[in-house]
Design an enzyme around this catalytic site. Structure first.
Site, PDB file in Angstrom:
ATOM      1  N   ARG A   1       1.932  -9.673   7.656  1.00 26.41           N
ATOM      2  CA  ARG A   1       3.308  -9.350   7.997  1.00 26.41           C
ATOM      3  C   ARG A   1       3.448  -8.508   9.261  1.00 26.41           C
ATOM      4  O   ARG A   1       4.551  -8.339   9.771  1.00 26.41           O
ATOM      5  CB  ARG A   1       3.963  -8.603   6.822  1.00 26.41           C
ATOM      6  CG  ARG A   1       4.134  -9.445   5.582  1.00 26.41           C
ATOM      7  CD  ARG A   1       5.285 -10.395   5.739  1.00 26.41           C
ATOM      8  NE  ARG A   1       6.530  -9.686   5.838  1.00 26.41           N
ATOM      9  CZ  ARG A   1       7.203  -9.183   4.828  1.00 26.41           C
ATOM     10  NH1 ARG A   1       6.740  -9.307   3.601  1.00 26.41           N
ATOM     11  NH2 ARG A   1       8.330  -8.578   5.009  1.00 26.41           N
TER      12      ARG A   1
ATOM     13  N   ARG B   1      19.934  18.116  -0.553  1.00 23.89           N
ATOM     14  CA  ARG B   1      20.225  16.688  -0.369  1.00 23.89           C
ATOM     15  C   ARG B   1      21.217  16.184  -1.407  1.00 23.89           C
ATOM     16  O   ARG B   1      21.038  16.408  -2.595  1.00 23.89           O
ATOM     17  CB  ARG B   1      18.919  15.879  -0.508  1.00 23.89           C
ATOM     18  CG  ARG B   1      17.765  16.411   0.303  1.00 23.89           C
ATOM     19  CD  ARG B   1      17.739  15.744   1.652  1.00 23.89           C
ATOM     20  NE  ARG B   1      16.572  16.178   2.402  1.00 23.89           N
ATOM     21  CZ  ARG B   1      15.824  15.325   3.112  1.00 23.89           C
ATOM     22  NH1 ARG B   1      16.129  14.062   3.130  1.00 23.89           N
ATOM     23  NH2 ARG B   1      14.802  15.778   3.789  1.00 23.89           N
TER      24      ARG B   1
ATOM     25  N   PRO C   1       0.824  -1.213   0.000  1.00 23.12           N
ATOM     26  CA  PRO C   1       0.000   0.000   0.000  1.00 23.12           C
ATOM     27  C   PRO C   1       0.858   1.263   0.000  1.00 23.12           C
ATOM     28  O   PRO C   1       1.620   1.508   0.927  1.00 23.12           O
ATOM     29  CB  PRO C   1      -0.808  -0.094   1.299  1.00 23.12           C
ATOM     30  CG  PRO C   1      -0.530  -1.446   1.859  1.00 23.12           C
ATOM     31  CD  PRO C   1       0.770  -1.889   1.292  1.00 23.12           C
ATOM     32  N   GLU C   2       0.753   2.034  -1.057  1.00 19.51           N
ATOM     33  CA  GLU C   2       1.371   3.355  -1.105  1.00 19.51           C
ATOM     34  C   GLU C   2       0.233   4.361  -1.215  1.00 19.51           C
ATOM     35  O   GLU C   2      -0.919   4.016  -1.006  1.00 19.51           O
ATOM     36  CB  GLU C   2       2.343   3.436  -2.283  1.00 19.51           C
ATOM     37  CG  GLU C   2       3.485   2.434  -2.135  1.00 19.51           C
ATOM     38  CD  GLU C   2       4.554   2.577  -3.212  1.00 19.51           C
ATOM     39  OE1 GLU C   2       4.463   3.505  -4.033  1.00 19.51           O
ATOM     40  OE2 GLU C   2       5.482   1.753  -3.220  1.00 19.51           O
TER      41      GLU C   2
END
Length: 279
Positions: free
Chosen positions: A122, A164, A8-9
DNA sequence: AACGGAACCTGAAAGC
DNA sequence: TGCTTTCAGGTTCCGT
């Protein structure tokens, strides 16, 4: 190849939000069962969760990134689906569903009763109850802008990426950069934007960040468009054909140039790319 | 501070 | 056939 796991994103969690909203918004929680306390934060007892939820009314189902937040008439519930979490609806009294960890029986405004169950083989998910007056979860508060809820501000994203030096792919997985982007979404979006996932984040031009932003939105919309129906049926359900453009398609022809797609590991995560099209 | 890597967890697939 | 190994990845934590 087939996709073996539910992952699931953002689009899958948004689908879960819309579905949970139909099932629970306005409903009164009659009974709660926690079958496996490991889904709760360490030290939290099932009894405490049951006490906090029973009798409450669900006023809204919200989402930021991969987090769900159920607003109650008193308090809130945070649900993260981890890698294999899923909410399903059954008849009240139906036998225990495989992998069931939490059960919520509720009565809707129209007096119909329903049982809503959280499945998670999980156990990477989390289920956290926050009482009225307590602060939201730290993980929720630290989320960056949500591409759907807030939209993507290209200038702001460009400025953030400029600080970054990590490669753009692992940077996108940082939920403080953009909320809800996971491994699949990052892989797909970088392909749509034709950007090499290994490029240092700070090297992306403002124009490229714009392309990336549109790529993310395209990947989200594409998956959301496939998430239809009353039940939560993720597009990458086990056994279903791979619905993605390049994720899980390593070795197969690039949809753009037909040369084989490569797979490599970036920041410990599998990454598929076309080394010819993505620069 | 930033980053890499391990741990968490277990079903399914691949390997033998 | 059946056992063993590998793999998947969101998040957190720990060491450098």
């Amino acid at each position: 190849m087939q996709i073996a796991f539910i992952v699931p994103e953002l689009p899958e969690v948004e689908h879960a939000r819309r579905t949970l909203s139909r099932w629970l918004e306005g409903a009164r929680i009659d009974a709660v069962t926690v079958q496996d306390a490991r889904i709760l934060d360490h030290g939290v007892t099932p009894a405490r969760v049951v006490r906090a939820l029973e009798g409450r009314r669900v006023t809204a189902v919200e989402r930021r990134g991969k987090w769900l937040r159920l607003a109650l008439d008193s308090g809130r519930v945070f649900s993260h689906l981890g890698m294999t979490g899923k909410w399903v609806r059954t008849e009240v009294g139906a036998e225990e569903t495989r992998f069931e960890k939490i059960r919520v029986d509720a009565t809707a405004r129209d007096k119909t009763r329903r049982s809503v169950r959280y499945l998670d083989p999980r156990l990477f998910g989390r289920f956290v109850v926050v009482k009225e007056g307590e602060a939201d979860l730290k993980a929720w508060n630290e989320l960056g802008p949500d591409p759907l809820v807030d939209g993507i501000d290209v200038s702001a994203l460009h400025a953030k990426l400029a600080k970054r030096r990590l490669a753009i792919k692992p940077t996108l997985l940082d939920q403080g950069v953009l909320a809800g982007v996971g491994n699949i979404l990052a892989t797909e979006a970088l392909f749509y934007a034709r950007i090499d996932p290994r490029r240092p984040s700070r090297d992306l031009s403002r124009v490229e960040v714009g392309k990336l932003s549109r790529g993310i939105r395209r990947a989200i919309d594409r998956t959301l468009a496939k998430e239809t129906g009353e039940t939560i049926q993720y597009v990458e359900e086990p056994g279903a054909p791979n619905p993605f453009t390049i994720y899980g398609h390593e070795g197969e022809p690039c949809p753009s140039c037909s040369r084989p797609l490569a797979k490599m590991f970036l920041g410990g995560r599998g990454t598929v790319l076309c080394v010819h099209c993505q620069r």
